[in-house]
Design a protein around this motif. Structure first.
Motif, PDB file in Angstrom:
ATOM      1  N   SER A  69       0.840  -1.187   0.000  1.00  0.00           N
ATOM      2  CA  SER A  69       0.000   0.000   0.000  1.00  0.00           C
ATOM      3  C   SER A  69       0.872   1.233   0.000  1.00  0.00           C
ATOM      4  N   PRO A  70       0.343   2.361  -0.509  1.00  0.00           N
ATOM      5  CA  PRO A  70       1.145   3.577  -0.518  1.00  0.00           C
ATOM      6  C   PRO A  70       1.522   3.989   0.889  1.00  0.00           C
ATOM      7  N   MET A  71       2.775   4.153   1.158  1.00  0.00           N
ATOM      8  CA  MET A  71       3.249   4.539   2.478  1.00  0.00           C
ATOM      9  C   MET A  71       3.783   5.961   2.423  1.00  0.00           C
ATOM     10  N   PRO A  72       3.537   6.731   3.492  1.00  0.00           N
ATOM     11  CA  PRO A  72       4.142   8.051   3.521  1.00  0.00           C
ATOM     12  C   PRO A  72       5.660   7.945   3.534  1.00  0.00           C
ATOM     13  N   GLU A  73       6.338   8.816   2.782  1.00  0.00           N
ATOM     14  CA  GLU A  73       7.799   8.741   2.694  1.00  0.00           C
ATOM     15  C   GLU A  73       8.447   8.976   4.053  1.00  0.00           C
ATOM     16  N   THR A  74       7.933   9.918   4.803  1.00  0.00           N
ATOM     17  CA  THR A  74       8.459  10.188   6.144  1.00  0.00           C
ATOM     18  C   THR A  74       7.296  10.113   7.131  1.00  0.00           C
ATOM     19  N   PRO A  75       6.969   8.917   7.604  1.00  0.00           N
ATOM     20  CA  PRO A  75       5.819   8.776   8.496  1.00  0.00           C
ATOM     21  C   PRO A  75       6.007   9.543   9.798  1.00  0.00           C
ATOM     22  N   MET A  76       4.920  10.108  10.307  1.00  0.00           N
ATOM     23  CA  MET A  76       4.971  10.757  11.615  1.00  0.00           C
ATOM     24  C   MET A  76       5.196   9.717  12.710  1.00  0.00           C
ATOM     25  N   LEU A  77       4.447   8.606  12.599  1.00  0.00           N
ATOM     26  CA  LEU A  77       4.572   7.517  13.567  1.00  0.00           C
ATOM     27  C   LEU A  77       5.028   6.269  12.834  1.00  0.00           C
ATOM     28  N   GLU A  78       6.087   5.677  13.320  1.00  0.00           N
ATOM     29  CA  GLU A  78       6.604   4.441  12.729  1.00  0.00           C
ATOM     30  C   GLU A  78       6.843   3.430  13.842  1.00  0.00           C
ATOM     31  N   VAL A  79       6.137   2.334  13.780  1.00  0.00           N
ATOM     32  CA  VAL A  79       6.264   1.246  14.748  1.00  0.00           C
ATOM     33  C   VAL A  79       6.906   0.070  14.023  1.00  0.00           C
ATOM     34  N   ALA A  80       8.007  -0.429  14.564  1.00  0.00           N
ATOM     35  CA  ALA A  80       8.760  -1.481  13.880  1.00  0.00           C
ATOM     36  C   ALA A  80       8.988  -2.666  14.814  1.00  0.00           C
ATOM     37  N   ASP A  81       8.415  -3.818  14.445  1.00  0.00           N
ATOM     38  CA  ASP A  81       8.644  -5.097  15.138  1.00  0.00           C
ATOM     39  C   ASP A  81       8.426  -4.956  16.649  1.00  0.00           C
ATOM     40  N   LEU A  82       7.328  -4.348  17.023  1.00  0.00           N
ATOM     41  CA  LEU A  82       7.054  -4.052  18.431  1.00  0.00           C
ATOM     42  C   LEU A  82       6.539  -5.295  19.157  1.00  0.00           C
TER      43      LEU A  82
END
Length: 248
Positions: free
Chosen positions: A9-22
């Motif tokens: 899906s289209p993702m924002p280039e610089t996301p405000m919130l980014e959660v990774a492998d939480l």
């Protein structure tokens, strides 16, 4: 429900919130099992799932109430995983909890003012006017005890209190819970209005149909993991989601 591959899906280039492998949980019980998601500027992103899939744990971890076991939480480029709730709010990530959590024996105005505790007096006054402009019924009931409001009005108050903290991104936890269908329509309309005014929103809900209609992208949680993700319109048309959540 088995995991269904989704097209990117289209993702924002610089996301405000980014959660990774939480990963997070309670005691030795792991609830979040490697959750990754993003919310970009101007987006409404829905996080959907039934009771017990980890939505509340996710919200508590993002807002600093629960310490993550591992993984990353980045907000506006800064790591906030493990930060205390006041620091998370000060960064601009504001969580409106499930069940409203208003103070029933305080007035509507007093509840709102408590939401702006960290804002200057002039800023608090301006934010109070913004809350009243957004929710005119709260202005009509400013001196009324919050516990005497209807369910829909209490939800408006909870969101208004969140706005008093000057959020850069708002997490709404089950805002439609316990509301009549008519009030649910009104509440989702108000959420759309906030997003049109430029406030990014992470909408955490069980109400799949209306949430997907409102959001640009969505994540479906199951057993503490992201089972499906993608553009909201594509997810809404997915036959697996319809079978699992809508009985179709």
């Amino acid at each position: 429900m088995s995991e269904v591959p989704m097209p990117a899906s289209p993702m924002p280039e610089t996301p405000m919130l980014e959660v990774a492998d939480l990963r997070a949980g309670y005691g030795e019980a792991e609830v979040l099992r490697g959750v990754s998601l993003t919310v970009g500027a101007g987006e409404i992103v829905a996080v959907l799932g039934a009771n017990g899939v980890g939505k509340t744990t996710l919200n508590m971890t993002l807002s600093g109430v629960l310490k993550p076991w591992s993984g990353a939480i980045r907000f506006n480029g800064a790591e906030i995983g493990g930060a205390k709730p006041p620091a998370v709010v000060a960064a601009g990530l504001v969580h409106v909890p499930e069940g409203r959590k208003i103070f029933p024996n305080l007035s509507v105005r007093e509840n709102l003012e408590l939401g702006g505790y960290r804002v200057s007096k002039s800023g608090r006054d301006a934010n109070l006017q913004r809350a009243f402009d957004t929710f005119p019924r709260l202005k009509e009931r400013a001196g009324q005890y919050a516990g005497t409001l209807s369910g829909g009005e209490q939800q408006m108050l909870a969101i208004g209190r969140g706005l008093m903290s000057e959020p850069k991104l708002l997490i709404l936890d089950e805002p439609s819970l316990g509301l009549s269908p008519l009030l649910v329509e009104e509440m989702f309309g108000l959420i759309a209005s906030l997003a049109r005014d430029g406030l990014p929103i992470m909408l955490v809900e069980q109400n799949v149909v209306q949430s997907l209609d409102l959001a640009s992208r969505a994540y479906i949680l199951e057993n503490g993991e992201v089972a499906m993700q993608g553009e909201a319109a594509k997810l809404a048309a997915d036959p697996e989601l319809k079978r699992a959540y809508l009985g179709l």
